[in-house]
Motif scaffolding. Structure first.
Motif, mmCIF file in Angstrom:
data_model
loop_
_atom_site.group_PDB
_atom_site.id
_atom_site.type_symbol
_atom_site.label_atom_id
_atom_site.label_comp_id
_atom_site.label_asym_id
_atom_site.label_seq_id
_atom_site.Cartn_x
_atom_site.Cartn_y
_atom_site.Cartn_z
ATOM 1 N N THR A 190 0.836 -1.203 0.000
ATOM 2 C CA THR A 190 0.000 0.000 0.000
ATOM 3 C C THR A 190 0.874 1.258 0.000
ATOM 4 O O THR A 190 1.825 1.366 0.751
ATOM 5 C CB THR A 190 -0.922 -0.011 1.232
ATOM 6 N N GLY A 191 0.538 2.176 -0.886
ATOM 7 C CA GLY A 191 1.262 3.442 -0.948
ATOM 8 C C GLY A 191 2.467 3.423 -1.872
ATOM 9 O O GLY A 191 3.174 4.423 -1.978
ATOM 10 N N LEU A 192 2.699 2.301 -2.547
ATOM 11 C CA LEU A 192 3.841 2.239 -3.459
ATOM 12 C C LEU A 192 3.392 2.513 -4.893
ATOM 13 O O LEU A 192 2.228 2.340 -5.237
ATOM 14 C CB LEU A 192 4.490 0.857 -3.388
ATOM 15 N N ASP A 193 4.353 2.912 -5.732
ATOM 16 C CA ASP A 193 3.982 3.166 -7.128
ATOM 17 C C ASP A 193 3.687 1.833 -7.828
ATOM 18 O O ASP A 193 4.088 0.772 -7.348
ATOM 19 C CB ASP A 193 5.066 3.998 -7.834
ATOM 20 N N PRO A 194 2.959 1.880 -8.970
ATOM 21 C CA PRO A 194 2.500 0.639 -9.617
ATOM 22 C C PRO A 194 3.634 -0.315 -9.984
ATOM 23 O O PRO A 194 3.451 -1.530 -9.932
ATOM 24 C CB PRO A 194 1.796 1.139 -10.886
ATOM 25 N N ILE A 195 4.780 0.231 -10.329
ATOM 26 C CA ILE A 195 5.897 -0.650 -10.702
ATOM 27 C C ILE A 195 6.401 -1.389 -9.462
ATOM 28 O O ILE A 195 6.641 -2.592 -9.482
ATOM 29 C CB ILE A 195 7.027 0.164 -11.369
ATOM 30 N N LEU A 196 6.512 -0.654 -8.365
ATOM 31 C CA LEU A 196 6.966 -1.284 -7.120
ATOM 32 C C LEU A 196 5.967 -2.311 -6.614
ATOM 33 O O LEU A 196 6.349 -3.337 -6.064
ATOM 34 C CB LEU A 196 7.191 -0.218 -6.043
ATOM 35 N N VAL A 197 4.670 -2.026 -6.801
ATOM 36 C CA VAL A 197 3.645 -3.000 -6.394
ATOM 37 C C VAL A 197 3.908 -4.327 -7.096
ATOM 38 O O VAL A 197 3.978 -5.388 -6.472
ATOM 39 C CB VAL A 197 2.225 -2.489 -6.736
ATOM 40 N N ASN A 198 4.128 -4.242 -8.404
ATOM 41 C CA ASN A 198 4.388 -5.474 -9.159
ATOM 42 C C ASN A 198 5.718 -6.100 -8.773
ATOM 43 O O ASN A 198 5.825 -7.322 -8.705
ATOM 44 C CB ASN A 198 4.335 -5.189 -10.658
ATOM 45 N N THR A 199 6.714 -5.255 -8.521
ATOM 46 C CA THR A 199 8.026 -5.777 -8.108
ATOM 47 C C THR A 199 7.888 -6.567 -6.816
ATOM 48 O O THR A 199 8.400 -7.680 -6.683
ATOM 49 C CB THR A 199 9.022 -4.614 -7.900
ATOM 50 N N ILE A 200 7.180 -5.997 -5.847
ATOM 51 C CA ILE A 200 7.025 -6.669 -4.543
ATOM 52 C C ILE A 200 6.179 -7.934 -4.694
ATOM 53 O O ILE A 200 6.494 -8.973 -4.122
ATOM 54 C CB ILE A 200 6.399 -5.712 -3.502
ATOM 55 N N HIS A 201 5.126 -7.856 -5.514
ATOM 56 C CA HIS A 201 4.318 -9.060 -5.746
ATOM 57 C C HIS A 201 5.158 -10.173 -6.363
ATOM 58 O O HIS A 201 5.055 -11.332 -5.949
ATOM 59 C CB HIS A 201 3.130 -8.745 -6.648
ATOM 60 N N HIS A 202 5.980 -9.829 -7.329
ATOM 61 C CA HIS A 202 6.819 -10.861 -7.944
ATOM 62 C C HIS A 202 7.854 -11.389 -6.974
ATOM 63 O O HIS A 202 8.165 -12.579 -6.973
ATOM 64 C CB HIS A 202 7.467 -10.333 -9.228
ATOM 65 N N LEU A 203 8.354 -10.486 -6.147
ATOM 66 C CA LEU A 203 9.292 -10.909 -5.105
ATOM 67 C C LEU A 203 8.631 -11.937 -4.181
ATOM 68 O O LEU A 203 9.202 -12.992 -3.886
ATOM 69 C CB LEU A 203 9.738 -9.674 -4.315
ATOM 70 N N ILE A 204 7.417 -11.635 -3.761
ATOM 71 C CA ILE A 204 6.704 -12.559 -2.872
ATOM 72 C C ILE A 204 6.456 -13.894 -3.587
ATOM 73 O O ILE A 204 6.655 -14.963 -3.008
ATOM 74 C CB ILE A 204 5.387 -11.918 -2.365
ATOM 75 N N LEU A 205 6.049 -13.812 -4.851
ATOM 76 C CA LEU A 205 5.819 -15.046 -5.629
ATOM 77 C C LEU A 205 7.095 -15.871 -5.773
ATOM 78 O O LEU A 205 7.076 -17.094 -5.586
ATOM 79 C CB LEU A 205 5.321 -14.700 -7.030
ATOM 80 N N ASP A 206 8.207 -15.199 -6.094
ATOM 81 C CA ASP A 206 9.503 -15.897 -6.239
ATOM 82 C C ASP A 206 9.883 -16.593 -4.941
ATOM 83 O O ASP A 206 10.266 -17.759 -4.929
ATOM 84 C CB ASP A 206 10.631 -14.904 -6.569
ATOM 85 N N LEU A 207 9.772 -15.843 -3.853
ATOM 86 C CA LEU A 207 10.157 -16.395 -2.553
ATOM 87 C C LEU A 207 9.220 -17.538 -2.167
ATOM 88 O O LEU A 207 9.634 -18.534 -1.588
ATOM 89 C CB LEU A 207 10.151 -15.297 -1.482
ATOM 90 N N HIS A 208 7.945 -17.372 -2.531
ATOM 91 C CA HIS A 208 6.975 -18.425 -2.247
ATOM 92 C C HIS A 208 7.321 -19.699 -3.019
ATOM 93 O O HIS A 208 7.250 -20.808 -2.481
ATOM 94 C CB HIS A 208 5.569 -17.951 -2.612
ATOM 95 N N GLN A 209 7.739 -19.531 -4.276
ATOM 96 C CA GLN A 209 8.109 -20.703 -5.065
ATOM 97 C C GLN A 209 9.348 -21.389 -4.493
ATOM 98 O O GLN A 209 9.459 -22.603 -4.513
ATOM 99 C CB GLN A 209 8.337 -20.316 -6.522
ATOM 100 N N LYS A 210 10.249 -20.569 -3.941
ATOM 101 C CA LYS A 210 11.485 -21.114 -3.375
ATOM 102 C C LYS A 210 11.233 -21.816 -2.042
ATOM 103 O O LYS A 210 11.724 -22.905 -1.793
ATOM 104 C CB LYS A 210 12.468 -19.955 -3.150
ATOM 105 N N PHE A 211 10.480 -21.164 -1.177
ATOM 106 C CA PHE A 211 10.378 -21.661 0.204
ATOM 107 C C PHE A 211 9.049 -22.352 0.513
ATOM 108 O O PHE A 211 8.907 -22.988 1.545
ATOM 109 C CB PHE A 211 10.597 -20.512 1.204
ATOM 110 N N ARG A 212 8.056 -22.186 -0.371
ATOM 111 C CA ARG A 212 6.777 -22.894 -0.216
ATOM 112 C C ARG A 212 6.068 -22.643 1.109
ATOM 113 O O ARG A 212 5.439 -23.534 1.678
ATOM 114 C CB ARG A 212 6.981 -24.406 -0.399
ATOM 115 N N PHE A 213 6.224 -21.434 1.623
ATOM 116 C CA PHE A 213 5.514 -21.104 2.859
ATOM 117 C C PHE A 213 4.024 -20.938 2.578
ATOM 118 O O PHE A 213 3.608 -20.773 1.424
ATOM 119 C CB PHE A 213 6.084 -19.831 3.497
ATOM 120 N N THR A 214 3.236 -20.988 3.609
ATOM 121 C CA THR A 214 1.821 -20.645 3.531
ATOM 122 C C THR A 214 1.721 -19.144 3.738
ATOM 123 O O THR A 214 2.295 -18.618 4.686
ATOM 124 C CB THR A 214 1.036 -21.373 4.640
#
Ligand SMILES: Nc1ncnc2c1ncn2[C@@H]1O[C@H](COP(=O)(O)OP(=O)(O)OP(=O)(O)O)[C@@H](O)[C@H]1O
Ligand SMILES: [Mg+2]
Length: 247
Positions: free
Chosen positions: A166-190
């Motif tokens: 929240t409060g980030l520019d649209p590019i950063l929103v996508n960057t953070i979402h992809h970061l979370i997705l990447d990390l999720h694929q790596k570590f498989r957390f819930t």
């Protein structure tokens, strides 16, 4: 893995949660959406054990955490990573010290191991070399990334994100979402995430749950939510203004 049953919580006369049920499958990314002030952060705080309900229960792998206090609760929390709304970094600590904090406090790891893990975590969020800076010396988006690094550095089984973008520019929103997705694929957390990013969250969620008037009004995979015939859901995801009744 996480089961919420009949969760009820009032603050004074204000009933925030009214018998809320929700199931979060192991390894999934579940995103909670709903109106500002609707109780999303309150729900998350019950899952973490920071708030205790008036009625109902939260089960983590079949263990009821709602009644736990002290050490028993700490043991469950060892398995958690949390990104609080607003990041909640320690302003008096450098970024690297912020990320190191759970390793010292929760895992009591030796120093060289801490240094190694902190460097790896900062690298993962694209902040290598920034560890010596204080939170006030970096941008808002970088602070969010430090908060994510701190939540994930212990390699938790379950990660809670309260509006990580929240409060980030649209590019950063996508960057953070992809970061979370990447990390999720790596570590498989819930992952349990609260987010206002519509439509972006439909691309990263396995399950979307809409909180409305203290309950989950609808839950399902993104295509089902996007095609929902429930007027509450439709109005929310289209951002339609409230009508005269204030609904
Ligand atoms: N500790 C508390 N004491 C009293 N009232 C509280 C407390 N925590 C939350 N509330 C109230 O509960 C309601 C829900 O708050 P909550 O923070 O969960 O909303 P939210 O859905 O996370 O909203 P936002 O999207 O704006 O973050 C609000 O009316 C808030 O004032
Ligand atoms: Mg909130």
């Amino acid at each position: 893995m996480i089961k919420v049953q009949g969760l009820t919580k009032s603050f004074g006369r204000q009933q925030v949660l009214r018998g809320l049920d929700l199931e979060v499958p192991t390894g999934s990314i579940t995103v909670i959406i709903g109106r500002s002030g609707g109780g999303k952060s309150v729900l998350l705080k019950h899952l973490i054990g920071l708030l205790h309900p008036d009625a109902g229960r939260v089960l983590v792998d079949g263990v009821e955490i709602t009644g736990l206090r002290g050490r028993a609760l700490d043991e469950i929390r060892q398995r958690y990573g949390v990104v609080f709304q607003g990041g909640a970094l320690f302003d008096s600590m450098r970024c690297a010290e912020n990320v190191a904090f759970p390793l010292r406090e929760k895992l009591h790891l030796p120093r060289p191991e801490i240094v190694r893990r902190v460097e790896a975590a900062l690298h993962q969020v694209g902040l290598e070399g920034m560890g010596a800076k204080y939170p006030a010396e970096i941008s808002g988006g970088m602070r969010k990334r430090v908060a994510i690094a701190r939540a994930l550095v212990t390699e938790p089984e379950i990660v809670f994100f309260d509006e990580p973008t929240t409060g980030l520019d649209p590019i950063l929103v996508n960057t953070i979402h992809h970061l979370i997705l990447d990390l999720h694929q790596k570590f498989r957390f819930t992952a349990v995430m609260v987010s206002h990013e519509i439509p972006e969250i439909f691309e990263i969620a396995d399950t979307v749950a809409m909180l409305h008037e203290g309950r989950i009004a609808e839950v399902g995979p993104p295509p089902a939510i996007q095609a929902s015939s429930n007027p509450v859901v439709r109005q929310f995801i289209r951002g339609e203004p409230e009508n005269a009744e204030g609904r």
